[in-house]
Design a protein around this motif. Structure first.
Motif, PDB file in Angstrom:
ATOM      1  N   THR A 151     -39.331 -45.553  29.389  1.00 26.74           N
ATOM      2  CA  THR A 151     -40.356 -44.641  28.864  1.00 26.74           C
ATOM      3  C   THR A 151     -40.862 -45.158  27.518  1.00 26.74           C
ATOM      4  O   THR A 151     -42.071 -45.167  27.246  1.00 26.74           O
ATOM      5  CB  THR A 151     -39.787 -43.209  28.722  1.00 26.74           C
ATOM      6  OG1 THR A 151     -39.264 -42.806  29.991  1.00 26.74           O
ATOM      7  CG2 THR A 151     -40.860 -42.228  28.299  1.00 26.74           C
ATOM      8  N   ASP A 202     -43.784 -40.784  35.206  1.00 26.53           N
ATOM      9  CA  ASP A 202     -42.357 -40.898  34.906  1.00 26.53           C
ATOM     10  C   ASP A 202     -41.560 -40.241  36.027  1.00 26.53           C
ATOM     11  O   ASP A 202     -42.075 -39.363  36.721  1.00 26.53           O
ATOM     12  CB  ASP A 202     -42.070 -40.230  33.555  1.00 26.53           C
ATOM     13  CG  ASP A 202     -40.883 -40.868  32.836  1.00 26.53           C
ATOM     14  OD1 ASP A 202     -40.138 -41.627  33.487  1.00 26.53           O
ATOM     15  OD2 ASP A 202     -40.711 -40.597  31.643  1.00 26.53           O
ATOM     16  N   GLU A 203     -40.302 -40.641  36.185  1.00 23.32           N
ATOM     17  CA  GLU A 203     -39.441 -40.127  37.266  1.00 23.32           C
ATOM     18  C   GLU A 203     -40.180 -40.268  38.597  1.00 23.32           C
ATOM     19  O   GLU A 203     -40.237 -39.358  39.419  1.00 23.32           O
ATOM     20  CB  GLU A 203     -39.078 -38.646  37.023  1.00 23.32           C
ATOM     21  CG  GLU A 203     -38.548 -38.342  35.639  1.00 23.32           C
ATOM     22  CD  GLU A 203     -37.215 -38.996  35.341  1.00 23.32           C
ATOM     23  OE1 GLU A 203     -36.438 -39.226  36.286  1.00 23.32           O
ATOM     24  OE2 GLU A 203     -36.966 -39.312  34.160  1.00 23.32           O
TER      25      GLU A 203
HETATM   26 MG    MG Z   1     -37.456 -42.405  30.950  1.00 20.22          MG
END
Ligand code: MG
Ligand code: ADP
Length: 400
Positions: A151, A202-203
């Motif tokens: 991230t 993200d994810e």
């Molecule tokens: Mg992350």
């Protein structure tokens, strides 16, 4: 070498204004020192060079800002309302302007570093590529264990390119209501496509979770198709970065849809030293042996876990300054109590008696010098030498 600590500090200070001629001279110095047999000092200088390259060589100011082939869309500001999930009214994304992103590039192995540099170079030269009928990479999938800096890397890339980030956690986008997931995806991409931005998914593997429900075979197909179509719709609207801890869960069609797949590994011994230094006090010479010790004990842990260890260590050292604990004792205490995944092997080794631990740390693989060991155990180098000599008399570990 006499006064090497001062020389090294001088080099560090000079590297704040990193230029090719300066680099060349420092390399010459390192070579001359190697030739004179001062290999450790030469290696320290080279480390300073590579750290500086990572920290400064890629700073945003070096990049011709965002002269990409992207069509100029509307201007995204942090006050533009983001789309929401109709059922829960939760925001589907957060928007961060580049000037509000305050992260440093995580420390990665050279192979990863080179790929990141290549990406940045493409985006910085998008016009040139466009004139030659090519274009900069539009989509990147970053995969690796949790806490390896994915991230952070995505945010750093956005900052470097001077583009706002639209960050969406895909697990937050998945709805149990039939059809809502696809609608959310549509709304998110429609929003991102209005602007020149970095869309971070993200994810990303959360999409695959829909597949776990046997009643939802039709639904997963719909969602995967929706995702593929939406990703196609991104073309020319900035960059899409997918982040995942579980790349094996991803549908192969989605995997292939990304132009670049970037694997982020767990940090190795040398990178762990640099990461620990970043979270200790980088500017103090005496933190190097401590960073090395943390790196040694944190074998196999992620950058995030190492950050936790280093931060706790720094706090304890500050508060225990007058307690008489040695650096070794503080790390031993931390290794006992931390949630960080210290391996069973390291837990055992750090608990062993001082002589055994001294020999272990001085072993060829770790290369802690006598001076470093004396700092960590807070004893004289003579004591260290005695421990090592005893070992060699016993036919034990070597003394160097
Ligand atoms: Mg992350
Ligand atoms: N290789 C690394 N170098 C420096 N810091 C790191 C590294 N890996 C992780 N970190 C730190 O750990 C924290 C969590 O990282 P994050 O980017 O959220 O990891 P991920 O997204 O892979 O789970 C961040 O504060 C980051 O600075």
């Amino acid at each position: 070498m006499e006064h090497f600590a001062i020389l090294k500090s001088l080099v560090r200070v000079a590297m704040a204004h990193d230029t090719p001629p300066l680099r060349h001279q420092i390399e010459r110095l390192a070579e001359a020192m190697s030739a004179a047999g001062e290999t450790k000092e030469a290696a320290a200088l080279r480390r300073t060079l590579s750290t500086s390259a990572r920290e400064h060589g890629l700073t945003p100011s070096r990049i011709a800002k965002s002269n990409t082939t992207l069509e100029a869309g509307e201007r995204l500001t942090s006050s533009v309302p983001v789309p929401v999930d109709k059922e829960s009214s939760a925001n589907l994304a957060t928007v961060t302007m580049p000037e509000d992103i305050h992260v440093s590039l995580p420390l990665f192995p050279n192979s990863v570093q080179e790929n990141i540099e290549a990406l940045i170079q493409e985006w910085a030269n998008a016009t040139l590529l466009g004139e030659a009928g090519m274009r900069a990479t539009q989509s990147v999938l970053v995969y690796g264990a949790p806490g390896t800096g994915k991230t952070t890397l995505a945010l750093w890339l956005a900052k470097s390119l001077g583009m706002p980030v639209v960050l969406a956690r895909l697990d937050g986008l998945i709805s149990s209501y039939l059809g809502t997931t696809a609608r959310n995806l549509g709304a998110l991409f429609a929003f991102a496509n209005r602007y020149e931005c970095v869309l971070v998914l993200d994810e990303f593997d959360a999409i695959a979770k829909v597949r776990d429900d046997p009643n939802e075979v039709g639904e997963i197909k719909r969602v995967v198709n929706a995702l593929l179509q939406n990703m196609d719709s991104r073309d020319g609207h900035g960059i899409t970065i997918g982040l995942t801890n579980h790349e094996a869960l991803l549908d192969p069609a989605i995997w292939r849809r990304f132009e670049v797949q970037l694997s982020v590994p767990l940090p190795e011994f040398e990178q762990r030293i640099e990461i620990a230094r970043r979270f200790l006090d980088d500017h103090q010479e005496r933190t190097l042996p401590e960073a090395k010790l943390l790196s040694w004990v944190c074998d196999g842990v992620s950058g995030a876990e190492l950050q936790t260890m280093a931060t706790k260590y720094r706090k304890r050292r500050l508060l225990q300054a007058s307690s008489g604990y040695t650096a070794i004792q503080t790390v031993t205490q931390l290794a006992r109590s931390t949630s960080v995944h210290i391996s069973a092997e390291k837990r055992t080794e750090i608990e062993s008696d001082e002589a055994t631990l001294t020999r272990q740390l001085a072993s060829a693989e770790q290369k802690f010098s006598k001076v470093e060991l004396a700092m960590l155990f807070e004893c004289s180098t003579k004591t260290i030498a005695r421990r090592l000599d005893l070992a060699s008399e016993d036919g034990g570990a070597n003394a160097e």
